[in-house]
Design a protein around this motif. Structure first.
Motif, PDB file in Angstrom:
ATOM      1  N   ALA A  22       1.213  -1.702   0.191  1.00  0.00           N
ATOM      2  CA  ALA A  22       0.147  -0.134  -0.055  1.00  0.00           C
ATOM      3  C   ALA A  22       0.607   1.542  -0.212  1.00  0.00           C
ATOM      4  O   ALA A  22       0.896   2.174  -0.721  1.00  0.00           O
ATOM      5  N   ALA A  23       1.704   1.461   0.550  1.00  0.00           N
ATOM      6  CA  ALA A  23       3.078   2.194   1.264  1.00  0.00           C
ATOM      7  C   ALA A  23       3.993   2.092  -0.984  1.00  0.00           C
ATOM      8  O   ALA A  23       3.048   3.950  -1.364  1.00  0.00           O
ATOM      9  N   ILE A  24       3.365   1.773  -1.691  1.00  0.00           N
ATOM     10  CA  ILE A  24       4.062   1.789  -2.327  1.00  0.00           C
ATOM     11  C   ILE A  24       3.153   2.342  -3.699  1.00  0.00           C
ATOM     12  O   ILE A  24       3.192   3.609  -4.073  1.00  0.00           O
ATOM     13  N   PHE A  25       1.542   2.291  -3.588  1.00  0.00           N
ATOM     14  CA  PHE A  25       0.734   2.701  -5.015  1.00  0.00           C
ATOM     15  C   PHE A  25       0.301   4.330  -3.350  1.00  0.00           C
ATOM     16  O   PHE A  25       0.561   5.022  -4.238  1.00  0.00           O
ATOM     17  N   GLN A 156      -7.569  -0.510   0.998  1.00  0.00           N
ATOM     18  CA  GLN A 156      -7.957  -0.253   2.266  1.00  0.00           C
ATOM     19  C   GLN A 156      -6.253   0.101   2.424  1.00  0.00           C
ATOM     20  O   GLN A 156      -6.672   2.154   3.579  1.00  0.00           O
ATOM     21  N   GLU A 157      -5.211   0.273   2.732  1.00  0.00           N
ATOM     22  CA  GLU A 157      -4.280   0.355   3.666  1.00  0.00           C
ATOM     23  C   GLU A 157      -3.588   1.517   2.367  1.00  0.00           C
ATOM     24  O   GLU A 157      -3.127   3.190   3.002  1.00  0.00           O
ATOM     25  N   GLY A 168      -1.388  15.146   8.199  1.00  0.00           N
ATOM     26  CA  GLY A 168       0.125  16.172   8.384  1.00  0.00           C
ATOM     27  C   GLY A 168       1.135  15.277   9.179  1.00  0.00           C
ATOM     28  O   GLY A 168       2.324  15.193   9.322  1.00  0.00           O
ATOM     29  N   TYR A 169       0.812  13.574   8.941  1.00  0.00           N
ATOM     30  CA  TYR A 169       2.092  12.812   9.039  1.00  0.00           C
ATOM     31  C   TYR A 169       3.075  12.876   8.338  1.00  0.00           C
ATOM     32  O   TYR A 169       2.613  12.799   6.436  1.00  0.00           O
ATOM     33  N   THR A 170       4.729  12.998   7.928  1.00  0.00           N
ATOM     34  CA  THR A 170       5.469  12.303   7.224  1.00  0.00           C
ATOM     35  C   THR A 170       4.851  11.195   6.523  1.00  0.00           C
ATOM     36  O   THR A 170       4.790   9.814   7.409  1.00  0.00           O
ATOM     37  N   LYS A 171       6.125  11.380   5.561  1.00  0.00           N
ATOM     38  CA  LYS A 171       6.192   9.595   5.149  1.00  0.00           C
ATOM     39  C   LYS A 171       6.500   8.390   6.105  1.00  0.00           C
ATOM     40  O   LYS A 171       5.817   7.301   6.292  1.00  0.00           O
ATOM     41  N   SER A 172       7.433   8.669   6.765  1.00  0.00           N
ATOM     42  CA  SER A 172       8.237   7.847   7.008  1.00  0.00           C
ATOM     43  C   SER A 172       7.166   7.589   8.833  1.00  0.00           C
ATOM     44  O   SER A 172       7.106   5.791   9.316  1.00  0.00           O
ATOM     45  N   ARG A 173       6.136   8.636   9.299  1.00  0.00           N
ATOM     46  CA  ARG A 173       6.281   7.964  10.498  1.00  0.00           C
ATOM     47  C   ARG A 173       4.686   7.849  10.254  1.00  0.00           C
ATOM     48  O   ARG A 173       4.241   6.219  11.131  1.00  0.00           O
ATOM     49  N   ALA A 174       4.222   7.786   8.888  1.00  0.00           N
ATOM     50  CA  ALA A 174       2.500   6.720   8.300  1.00  0.00           C
ATOM     51  C   ALA A 174       2.775   5.250   7.862  1.00  0.00           C
ATOM     52  O   ALA A 174       2.502   4.824   8.446  1.00  0.00           O
ATOM     53  N   LEU A 175       4.032   5.324   7.152  1.00  0.00           N
ATOM     54  CA  LEU A 175       4.792   4.105   7.222  1.00  0.00           C
ATOM     55  C   LEU A 175       4.803   3.451   8.804  1.00  0.00           C
ATOM     56  O   LEU A 175       4.484   1.867   9.570  1.00  0.00           O
ATOM     57  N   ALA A 176       5.811   4.305   9.771  1.00  0.00           N
ATOM     58  CA  ALA A 176       6.128   3.107  11.435  1.00  0.00           C
ATOM     59  C   ALA A 176       4.448   3.379  11.740  1.00  0.00           C
ATOM     60  O   ALA A 176       4.652   1.786  11.850  1.00  0.00           O
TER      61      ALA A 176
END
Length: 260
Positions: A22-25, A156-157, A168-176
């Motif tokens: 999901a993160a890739i997309f 969904q993800e 407001g989350y950064t990409k790294s925080r969203a992934l974590a």
């Protein structure tokens, strides 16, 4: 592998795989991909329900009437939970929650993101329970169920990532945070394994609830989004991808039976 090993591997790898996919997309910022994922997920969900889960639940329980009643009660229960925003699935950008991204230019200081994380953690926990129940009934059924859950988790993800980024989350925080939330799948699977070991009579009930949840997600949450595209080309594409989802489950069932 032992049943416990199957549950651990499927819950852990399945949760992490759906989050990374999901993160890739989501990070590639191509929302047009989500529609194809949704169509495929519908086929995978319905294929798992009608080709594997329901037939096996009826076989284990020996009572088709009770199994049907469980599915009916489950669908009604998921409707109530969704109304209470305890079971909120948003699989496409045009849904009510994702509409926030188009109506407001600024961030919401994390409010919608936190709501999504709480709901997703609960959802992942229940997915773990369903995976464990399926594997305790039959390894082949467990594999098919895990694949179907992963298939519907990815779109969904993607939606969850988009909301977190808007919040407001950064990409790294969203992934974590999404990876942390996905760990609830493993927790649910382990708890269900040890609880259901001593309560084998509950397995058909959990299989019926698994079928109900998949039917509800496919019919109530995913299919309405497909109707927003009414063109012939879009319809053919959606039908083909739904058929591909069903075909994947049928192929997986055939391969699992061959190696059983």
């Amino acid at each position: 592998m032992s049943v416990l090993a199957w549950i651990v591997v499927s819950s852990f790898i399945g949760g992490a795989l759906s989050v990374f996919a999901a993160a890739i997309f989501a990070f590639a910022a191509r929302p047009s991909w989500v529609g194809g994922l949704v169509s495929y997920a519908i086929g995978a969900l319905l294929g798992a329900v009608f080709l594997e889960i329901l037939p096996h639940a009826i076989e284990v329980s020996g009572n088709a009437h009770n199994t049907a009643a469980t599915v009916l009660a489950g669908i009604f229960g998921f409707f109530i939970l969704e109304k209470l925003v305890l079971w909120r699935h948003c699989h496409h950008e045009s849904c009510e929650t994702h509409g926030v991204m188009h109506e407001h230019n600024g961030h919401d200081h994390g409010r919608s993101g936190m709501m999504i994380l709480v709901g997703d953690t609960f959802h992942n926990f229940v997915d773990g329970i369903l995976i464990a129940a399926a594997f305790l009934a039959d390894v082949q059924l467990g594999i098919v169920t895990a694949l179907a859950i992963i298939a519907h988790e990815i779109p969904q993800e993607v939606g969850d990532f988009l909301i977190l980024l808007h919040s407001g989350y950064t990409k790294s925080r969203a992934l974590a945070f999404n990876l942390l939330s996905s760990a609830a799948t493993l927790v649910g699977g382990l708890l269900a394994y040890f609880a259901l070991q001593s309560m084998q009579n509950l397995i058909p009930v959990f299989l019926g609830l698994a079928a109900a949840s998949m039917i509800y997600v496919a019919v109530a949450d995913l299919i309405p989004g497909l109707h927003k595209r009414v063109g012939l080309a879009a319809t053919i594409e959606q039908a083909a991808l739904i058929a591909a989802g069903v075909g994947t489950i049928a192929l997986t069932e055939w391969l699992a039976r061959g190696y059983a």
